[in-house]
Design a protein around this motif. Structure first.
Motif, PDB file in Angstrom:
ATOM      1  N   THR A 178       0.850  -1.186   0.000  1.00  0.00           N
ATOM      2  CA  THR A 178       0.000   0.000   0.000  1.00  0.00           C
ATOM      3  C   THR A 178       0.886   1.236   0.000  1.00  0.00           C
ATOM      4  O   THR A 178       1.917   1.265   0.674  1.00  0.00           O
ATOM      5  N   LEU A 179       0.486   2.252  -0.788  1.00  0.00           N
ATOM      6  CA  LEU A 179       1.207   3.520  -0.817  1.00  0.00           C
ATOM      7  C   LEU A 179       0.503   4.505   0.113  1.00  0.00           C
ATOM      8  O   LEU A 179      -0.711   4.709   0.013  1.00  0.00           O
ATOM      9  N   LEU A 180       1.283   5.099   1.015  1.00  0.00           N
ATOM     10  CA  LEU A 180       0.735   6.031   2.008  1.00  0.00           C
ATOM     11  C   LEU A 180       1.227   7.445   1.738  1.00  0.00           C
ATOM     12  O   LEU A 180       2.363   7.652   1.303  1.00  0.00           O
ATOM     13  N   LEU A 181       0.365   8.408   2.018  1.00  0.00           N
ATOM     14  CA  LEU A 181       0.726   9.823   2.029  1.00  0.00           C
ATOM     15  C   LEU A 181       0.294  10.391   3.368  1.00  0.00           C
ATOM     16  O   LEU A 181      -0.890  10.282   3.733  1.00  0.00           O
ATOM     17  N   GLU A 182       1.222  10.960   4.088  1.00  0.00           N
ATOM     18  CA  GLU A 182       0.922  11.542   5.396  1.00  0.00           C
ATOM     19  C   GLU A 182       0.201  10.529   6.284  1.00  0.00           C
ATOM     20  O   GLU A 182      -0.730  10.869   7.021  1.00  0.00           O
ATOM     21  N   GLY A 183       0.618   9.252   6.160  1.00  0.00           N
ATOM     22  CA  GLY A 183       0.063   8.201   7.003  1.00  0.00           C
ATOM     23  C   GLY A 183      -1.223   7.580   6.518  1.00  0.00           C
ATOM     24  O   GLY A 183      -1.697   6.608   7.111  1.00  0.00           O
ATOM     25  N   SER A 184      -1.807   8.114   5.447  1.00  0.00           N
ATOM     26  CA  SER A 184      -3.079   7.590   4.954  1.00  0.00           C
ATOM     27  C   SER A 184      -2.877   6.826   3.649  1.00  0.00           C
ATOM     28  O   SER A 184      -2.123   7.275   2.776  1.00  0.00           O
ATOM     29  N   PRO A 185      -3.556   5.672   3.478  1.00  0.00           N
ATOM     30  CA  PRO A 185      -3.429   4.915   2.231  1.00  0.00           C
ATOM     31  C   PRO A 185      -4.085   5.659   1.067  1.00  0.00           C
ATOM     32  O   PRO A 185      -5.196   6.170   1.211  1.00  0.00           O
ATOM     33  N   VAL A 186      -3.379   5.724  -0.073  1.00  0.00           N
ATOM     34  CA  VAL A 186      -3.933   6.424  -1.244  1.00  0.00           C
ATOM     35  C   VAL A 186      -4.013   5.525  -2.477  1.00  0.00           C
ATOM     36  O   VAL A 186      -4.767   5.812  -3.410  1.00  0.00           O
ATOM     37  N   ALA A 187      -3.248   4.436  -2.507  1.00  0.00           N
ATOM     38  CA  ALA A 187      -3.262   3.534  -3.655  1.00  0.00           C
ATOM     39  C   ALA A 187      -2.540   2.254  -3.250  1.00  0.00           C
ATOM     40  O   ALA A 187      -1.890   2.197  -2.204  1.00  0.00           O
ATOM     41  N   SER A 188      -2.664   1.222  -4.097  1.00  0.00           N
ATOM     42  CA  SER A 188      -1.963  -0.023  -3.822  1.00  0.00           C
ATOM     43  C   SER A 188      -1.210  -0.480  -5.061  1.00  0.00           C
ATOM     44  O   SER A 188      -1.509  -0.052  -6.181  1.00  0.00           O
TER      45      SER A 188
END
Length: 257
Positions: A178-188
């Protein structure tokens, strides 16, 4: 559900777009499937319409230029504060930029690139148009997933360009992260090895939320599309992969609440 009340952080998926040969037939298909209505959008790359769900923008459909041999596929756009700088970073990190950067009227500035594995994505620098006004509700985008041969090297590309942090999905059977931005998942990112379709190669898959996957799959077939992978229960809900009448593949998902 997220509302596009403010400019998104760089790297956030902010829009999806589809270029086709027959805009009228495509609009009819998605209008009947998702309840979308359409209004004209920027015409810099030719005829283009924005899809609205209950008056809120969720996606774009454009006419494929006759001279371009582009795959008919849903393309996610990732937010950028400076599309020219991002495009330069894409090239520096081994990707390519095939379209732009160019201005899309007063809406913003854009480019279309591909990662080192060949998967195509857009870059969007918002001005008047911030992107999707709603996500995660029936008829809107729920998720974006990169389907590729193996995750490690291509994930490094996206981390270098967009600043993602990767979170491995612990599984003995799947190569997934999973790709995270600022701790939140945005894509996989899903590595499928030799199961990657030779005719498609690495590609981004857009997931659209629906109230009932099985009913939506039936409707796809009735509307002239076809089923690629029948509905099945997965870790995030019930999912099916389908294709529209021109062959653009996308996933339908009824997310677990």
């Amino acid at each position: 559900m997220t509302e596009a009340a403010a400019r998104r952080a760089p790297g956030t998926p902010c829009w999806v777009s589809l270029m086709v040969h027959d805009m009228a037939a495509t609009q009819e298909f998605y209008g009947a499937l998702f309840g979308w209505e359409f209004r004209p959008g920027p015409q810099q790359l030719g005829p283009y319409a924005r899809a609205l769900l209950d008056g809120r923008e969720v996606a774009g459909i454009g006419l494929l230029p006759g001279e371009r041999q582009l795959a008919i596929a849903w393309t996610p756009y990732l937010a950028s504060d400076d599309v020219d700088a991002t495009a330069e970073t894409v090239r520096h990190c081994g990707g390519t930029v095939g379209v732009g950067p160019l201005d899309a009227g007063e809406a913003g500035r854009m480019a279309i690139g591909s990662d080192p594995s060949g998967a195509v994505f857009g870059i969007w620098q918002a001005a008047a148009h911030l992107g999707m006004a709603v996500t995660g509700v029936p008829g809107a985008v729920a998720w974006n997933e990169l389907v590729t041969r193996e995750t490690a090297s291509v994930a490094k590309f996206y981390e270098s360009v967009f600043g993602y942090v990767e979170e491995p999905v612990v599984s003995a059977d799947f190569d997934c992260l999973t790709l995270l931005l600022e701790g939140s998942p945005v894509a996989s990112v899903q590595g499928v090895g030799h199961a990657l379709p030779r005719d498609r190669g690495s590609h981004w898959m857009t997931y659209f939320e629906v109230a009932d996957v099985d009913e939506a799959v039936e409707r796809v077939a009735d509307l002239g599309g076809h089923v690629v992978k029948p509905a099945r229960d997965g870790s995030h809900g019930r999912v099916a992969t389908v294709a529209d009448p021109e062959g653009a593949r996308f996933a339908l998902v009824t997310s677990r609440s």
